[in-house]
Motif scaffolding. Sequence first.
Motif, mmCIF file in Angstrom:
data_model
loop_
_atom_site.group_PDB
_atom_site.id
_atom_site.type_symbol
_atom_site.label_atom_id
_atom_site.label_comp_id
_atom_site.label_asym_id
_atom_site.label_seq_id
_atom_site.Cartn_x
_atom_site.Cartn_y
_atom_site.Cartn_z
ATOM 1 N N HIS A 28 0.700 -1.513 -0.050
ATOM 2 C CA HIS A 28 -0.234 0.124 0.130
ATOM 3 C C HIS A 28 0.988 1.143 0.205
ATOM 4 O O HIS A 28 1.444 1.266 1.454
ATOM 5 C CB HIS A 28 -1.008 0.202 1.231
ATOM 6 C CG HIS A 28 -2.009 -0.851 1.395
ATOM 7 N ND1 HIS A 28 -2.523 -1.315 0.976
ATOM 8 C CD2 HIS A 28 -1.485 -2.225 1.892
ATOM 9 C CE1 HIS A 28 -3.475 -2.387 1.002
ATOM 10 N NE2 HIS A 28 -2.638 -2.951 2.040
ATOM 11 N N LEU B 144 0.690 5.133 0.113
ATOM 12 C CA LEU B 144 0.107 6.276 1.057
ATOM 13 C C LEU B 144 1.162 7.578 0.924
ATOM 14 O O LEU B 144 1.396 7.018 1.528
ATOM 15 C CB LEU B 144 -0.143 5.738 1.745
ATOM 16 C CG LEU B 144 -1.604 4.297 2.136
ATOM 17 C CD1 LEU B 144 -1.617 4.323 3.430
ATOM 18 C CD2 LEU B 144 -2.417 4.654 1.075
ATOM 19 N N TYR B 145 0.203 8.618 1.200
ATOM 20 C CA TYR B 145 0.607 10.213 1.400
ATOM 21 C C TYR B 145 0.565 10.490 2.518
ATOM 22 O O TYR B 145 -1.162 10.566 2.731
ATOM 23 C CB TYR B 145 0.932 10.433 -0.815
ATOM 24 C CG TYR B 145 1.541 12.213 0.279
ATOM 25 C CD1 TYR B 145 2.763 12.513 0.263
ATOM 26 C CD2 TYR B 145 0.748 12.730 -1.636
ATOM 27 C CE1 TYR B 145 2.560 13.125 -0.005
ATOM 28 C CE2 TYR B 145 1.558 13.881 -0.925
ATOM 29 C CZ TYR B 145 2.518 13.999 -0.927
ATOM 30 O OH TYR B 145 2.780 15.319 -0.861
ATOM 31 N N CYS C 85 -2.197 13.568 1.932
ATOM 32 C CA CYS C 85 -3.127 13.237 1.070
ATOM 33 C C CYS C 85 -4.802 12.807 1.449
ATOM 34 O O CYS C 85 -4.474 11.224 2.500
ATOM 35 C CB CYS C 85 -2.940 12.232 -0.354
ATOM 36 S SG CYS C 85 -3.774 11.581 -1.537
ATOM 37 N N SER D 103 -5.198 8.997 0.810
ATOM 38 C CA SER D 103 -4.385 7.978 1.110
ATOM 39 C C SER D 103 -4.915 8.027 2.509
ATOM 40 O O SER D 103 -4.789 6.856 3.362
ATOM 41 C CB SER D 103 -3.165 8.549 1.515
ATOM 42 O OG SER D 103 -2.780 8.802 0.303
ATOM 43 N N TRP E 132 4.988 4.519 3.530
ATOM 44 C CA TRP E 132 4.561 5.979 3.897
ATOM 45 C C TRP E 132 5.630 6.790 3.221
ATOM 46 O O TRP E 132 6.182 7.437 4.154
ATOM 47 C CB TRP E 132 4.478 6.078 5.654
ATOM 48 C CG TRP E 132 3.790 7.301 6.037
ATOM 49 C CD1 TRP E 132 4.338 8.122 6.494
ATOM 50 C CD2 TRP E 132 2.301 7.508 5.675
ATOM 51 N NE1 TRP E 132 3.171 9.237 7.146
ATOM 52 C CE2 TRP E 132 2.299 8.436 6.756
ATOM 53 C CE3 TRP E 132 0.896 6.684 5.654
ATOM 54 C CZ2 TRP E 132 0.144 9.186 6.760
ATOM 55 C CZ3 TRP E 132 -0.370 7.278 5.634
ATOM 56 C CH2 TRP E 132 -0.065 8.996 6.345
ATOM 57 N N ALA F 139 -0.255 8.711 -4.913
ATOM 58 C CA ALA F 139 -0.693 7.508 -4.030
ATOM 59 C C ALA F 139 -2.579 8.760 -4.105
ATOM 60 O O ALA F 139 -2.398 9.340 -4.271
ATOM 61 C CB ALA F 139 -0.069 7.952 -2.947
ATOM 62 N N PRO F 140 -3.355 7.271 -3.233
ATOM 63 C CA PRO F 140 -2.831 6.432 -3.444
ATOM 64 C C PRO F 140 -2.739 4.459 -4.268
ATOM 65 O O PRO F 140 -3.489 5.233 -5.431
ATOM 66 C CB PRO F 140 -4.095 6.244 -1.812
ATOM 67 C CG PRO F 140 -5.065 6.467 -2.410
ATOM 68 C CD PRO F 140 -4.337 7.990 -3.404
#
Length: 196
Positions: free
Chosen positions: A67, A69-70, A73, A76, A98, A130-131
């Motif tokens: 995954h 993710l930001y 965001c 996210s 991350w 992302a995501p």
Amino acid sequence: MLSRPRVSMTIARVALGVWLGFMLLLGSALLAKHVVALPEPTKDRHLAASLSALRAPSSKPRWLAVHVLYSECRCSQRVVAHLISTTRPPAWEEILLWVGNGAPDPALDRNFHVKRVSSAELARLGVESAPMLVVLDPEDGIRYVGGYTTRKQGPVIEDLHIMQDAERGNAFSALPILGCAMSDRLKRELSILPGL
């Protein structure tokens, strides 16, 4: 010669048409960042090998979900809430990459190996947004690269369905990556679009 009321009515109609056209153009421009799908990385050996290297050492390789993710965001953050609140498949290894200045939710550590990475590190793999979800089979073949939802901030997050289909050998069409740009290059390219 047109009468004064007819001239006024014609001017009003033209003004209304111009206003309507302008508002449609403005609305379309403001929605652009909310509907534009972001690029997905190339599904090549380099990406597969780099993500596979994140696996925990074990006697038998398992299915792997990565995954991306930001922290800045909102999409996210919705995925984080989903990941925390759902029962995760026990036969899978799940890693969370991350990106960003904000710290990941501490609850993520219970079910995921959380690794903080820079956007530059991911950009070298071709991951710029992302995501995003990447699924690798036990032999490190990429089975899925794409987003989580059919539309930006969509109500249904499909990761469990995608993972289940991959494990069963079913084809699942990649969902668009609808979220935020992480790399400097992609941020520059998208800066021409108005809106958030």
